[in-house]
Scaffold this active site. Structure first.
Site, PDB file in Angstrom:
ATOM      1  N   TRP A 104     -25.504  22.262  26.163  1.00 49.32           N
ATOM      2  CA  TRP A 104     -24.393  22.984  25.535  1.00 49.32           C
ATOM      3  C   TRP A 104     -23.696  22.159  24.478  1.00 49.32           C
ATOM      4  O   TRP A 104     -23.263  22.686  23.450  1.00 49.32           O
ATOM      5  CB  TRP A 104     -23.423  23.539  26.586  1.00 49.32           C
ATOM      6  CG  TRP A 104     -24.053  24.714  27.271  1.00 49.32           C
ATOM      7  CD1 TRP A 104     -24.501  24.764  28.562  1.00 49.32           C
ATOM      8  CD2 TRP A 104     -24.379  25.985  26.683  1.00 49.32           C
ATOM      9  NE1 TRP A 104     -25.078  25.991  28.808  1.00 49.32           N
ATOM     10  CE2 TRP A 104     -25.020  26.761  27.677  1.00 49.32           C
ATOM     11  CE3 TRP A 104     -24.205  26.545  25.418  1.00 49.32           C
ATOM     12  CZ2 TRP A 104     -25.472  28.062  27.449  1.00 49.32           C
ATOM     13  CZ3 TRP A 104     -24.661  27.845  25.187  1.00 49.32           C
ATOM     14  CH2 TRP A 104     -25.275  28.584  26.193  1.00 49.32           C
ATOM     15  N   ASP A 174     -15.319  21.654  25.811  1.00 50.53           N
ATOM     16  CA  ASP A 174     -15.895  22.930  26.234  1.00 50.53           C
ATOM     17  C   ASP A 174     -15.933  22.922  27.758  1.00 50.53           C
ATOM     18  O   ASP A 174     -16.842  22.365  28.368  1.00 50.53           O
ATOM     19  CB  ASP A 174     -17.307  23.073  25.658  1.00 50.53           C
ATOM     20  CG  ASP A 174     -18.026  24.311  26.195  1.00 50.53           C
ATOM     21  OD1 ASP A 174     -17.432  25.061  26.987  1.00 50.53           O
ATOM     22  OD2 ASP A 174     -19.198  24.517  25.820  1.00 50.53           O
ATOM     23  N   LYS A 198     -17.582  32.267  34.147  1.00 54.92           N
ATOM     24  CA  LYS A 198     -18.116  31.346  35.143  1.00 54.92           C
ATOM     25  C   LYS A 198     -17.045  31.069  36.183  1.00 54.92           C
ATOM     26  O   LYS A 198     -17.057  31.616  37.262  1.00 54.92           O
ATOM     27  CB  LYS A 198     -18.593  30.069  34.464  1.00 54.92           C
ATOM     28  CG  LYS A 198     -19.742  30.383  33.514  1.00 54.92           C
ATOM     29  CD  LYS A 198     -20.050  29.274  32.583  1.00 54.92           C
ATOM     30  CE  LYS A 198     -21.061  29.730  31.539  1.00 54.92           C
ATOM     31  NZ  LYS A 198     -22.330  30.157  32.134  1.00 54.92           N
TER      32      LYS A 198
HETATM   33  N1  PLP Z   1     -20.713  26.304  26.944  1.00 52.75           N
HETATM   34  C1  PLP Z   1     -21.114  26.150  28.211  1.00 52.75           C
HETATM   35  C2  PLP Z   1     -20.811  24.869  28.927  1.00 52.75           C
HETATM   36  C3  PLP Z   1     -21.807  27.181  28.852  1.00 52.75           C
HETATM   37  O1  PLP Z   1     -22.223  27.036  30.115  1.00 52.75           O
HETATM   38  C4  PLP Z   1     -22.060  28.386  28.148  1.00 52.75           C
HETATM   39  C5  PLP Z   1     -22.765  29.523  28.767  1.00 52.75           C
HETATM   40  O2  PLP Z   1     -23.505  29.447  29.695  1.00 52.75           O
HETATM   41  C6  PLP Z   1     -21.627  28.496  26.831  1.00 52.75           C
HETATM   42  C7  PLP Z   1     -20.951  27.437  26.271  1.00 52.75           C
HETATM   43  C8  PLP Z   1     -21.855  29.743  26.037  1.00 52.75           C
HETATM   44  O3  PLP Z   1     -20.931  30.682  26.442  1.00 52.75           O
HETATM   45  P1  PLP Z   1     -20.844  32.160  25.853  1.00 52.75           P
HETATM   46  O4  PLP Z   1     -22.016  32.887  26.353  1.00 52.75           O
HETATM   47  O5  PLP Z   1     -19.527  32.649  26.363  1.00 52.75           O
HETATM   48  O6  PLP Z   1     -20.842  32.059  24.355  1.00 52.75           O
END
Ligand code: PLP
Length: 362
Positions: A104, A174, A198
């Site tokens: 991520w 994040d 989540k």
């Molecule tokens: N950042 C992290 C740590 C994630 O686990 C995720 C999704 O699994 C995301 C970003 C992306 O999130 P979104 O689908 O809300 O854009």
């Protein structure tokens, strides 16, 4: 199988706490005796504004958010924030530092690279043959960087970082997959963002917690819907917000408070993770490839000694009410996500299933 004996280990969209689902079921048809669904009421109505205000206050209480931070309820998920962060925070700078410890963080780099030069510090390492993260004191931060971005919980890699970048630059985190799972000191951060689907519950909302002084830096061409200052001025209602997801998030915040808040959740989360990692480590049939210092409490990837049994494991687990244990396609194997809504009872059921499976098939 019923709501009470099914346990959803999905990495996202994750399960909501069961009492929240039951409350939502009633409110869906008739909210507060209004005779309409909570989903139908106007976001400008006094009833919904109360939902919005209470949810913000509850989140402020849970995370002890200082007054000089705005709480924004954004759309577009965490991925929209991958773009919003550089567009809002660069100011006159042309560079930002991103700490890379997994999938991520790397996705955030790809998006942010469209808007500025990214200085990536590769924090991935290995210790005793296991995936690990370089200690924060050794992270190199570009002196010209406008901010430092990192992802404290890598949902796919199963890696969690409990340290902070050592810098006086704004720290951007994040926290999509570990917000509200452990205590944090918000005052150490410039921006915290987290997709709700989540550790909070419903997809469709992304929380951003932004320090006031950073609201003035936004780039002129920034789409208004991503502009923190616009969202703050409009109380996160620049356009029609996802009212149902917002209402559900508010219920989850109330549920968390009733559980004893983040401190209480952290204790249960530690216990759940310890139980599962112990089951993995004490068996020759299961393994997890992350060094103990960096193991995530929220997302536990594990592999079977015989990968040819993966499909059987998943089929029997599903039939036993243990849902969504399939690992991410990039990693394979299994992954159990232990967000706040996962009860200790759910993890006990998983561990007991794993023991039975090993006895039968190992
Ligand atoms: N950042 C992290 C740590 C994630 O686990 C995720 C999704 O699994 C995301 C970003 C992306 O999130 P979104 O689908 O809300 O854009």
């Amino acid at each position: 199988l019923t709501l009470d004996n099914v346990f959803n280990f999905s990495a996202g969209p994750a399960a909501l706490p069961k009492p929240v689902m039951k409350q939502a079921q009633a409110d869906f048809i008739d909210w507060n005796g209004l005779g309409t669904s909570v989903m139908e009421i106007s976001h400008r109505s006094k009833e919904f504004i109360q939902v919005a205000d209470e949810s913000e206050q509850d989140l402020r209480d849970l995370l002890n958010i200082p007054d000089n931070y705005k709480v924004l309820f954004c759309q577009g998920g965490a991925r929209a924030q991958f773009a919003a962060v550089p567009l809002n925070l660069l100011g006159d700078a042309t560079k930002a530092t991103y700490i890379d410890a997994g999938y991520w963080a790397e996705s955030a780099v790809t998006e942010a690279s469209k808007y500025c030069e990214i200085d990536v510090f590769n924090a991935k390492t290995s210790v005793d043959g296991k995936a690990a993260v370089v200690p924060a004191k050794d992270w190199k931060i570009d002196p010209e960087a406008a901010y430092v971005h990192f992802c404290p919980n890598e949902t796919i890699d199963g890696i969690e970082i409990s340290e902070l970048p050592q810098t006086d630059k704004p720290i951007v985190a994040d926290m999509s997959s570990n917000i509200l799972s452990r205590k944090i000191d918000v005052s150490q951060y410039g921006v915290i963002y987290a997709g709700a689907q989540k550790n909070i519950g419903p997809a469709g909302i992304c929380i951003a917690i932004v320090r006031d002084d950073l609201l003035e830096l936004a780039n002129d061409v920034l789409p208004s819907i991503l502009n923190y200052k616009v969202l703050a001025e409009k109380d996160s209602m620049f356009n029609t917000p996802p009212t149902y997801a917002w209402y559900l998030s508010g219920l989850v915040f109330k549920w968390l408070k009733a559980q004893g808040g983040v401190e209480a959740m952290e204790l249960v989360n530690k216990e759940k993770a310890a139980l599962l990692y112990h089951a993995i480590d004490s068996s020759a049939f299961y393994k997890n490839d992350v060094h103990t210092a960096n193991r995530s409490r929220m997302n536990v990837p594990f592999q079977l000694a015989k990968p040819e049994l993966d499909a059987k494991f998943l089929e029997l687990a599903d039939a036993a009410g243990l849902k969504s244990l399939k690992g991410h396609r990039a990693v394979g194997g299994m992954r159990a996500s232990l967000y706040n809504a996962m009860s200790l009872e759910g993890v006990q059921a998983l561990v007991s299933f794993m023991k039975d499976f090993e006895e039968k098939y190992a």
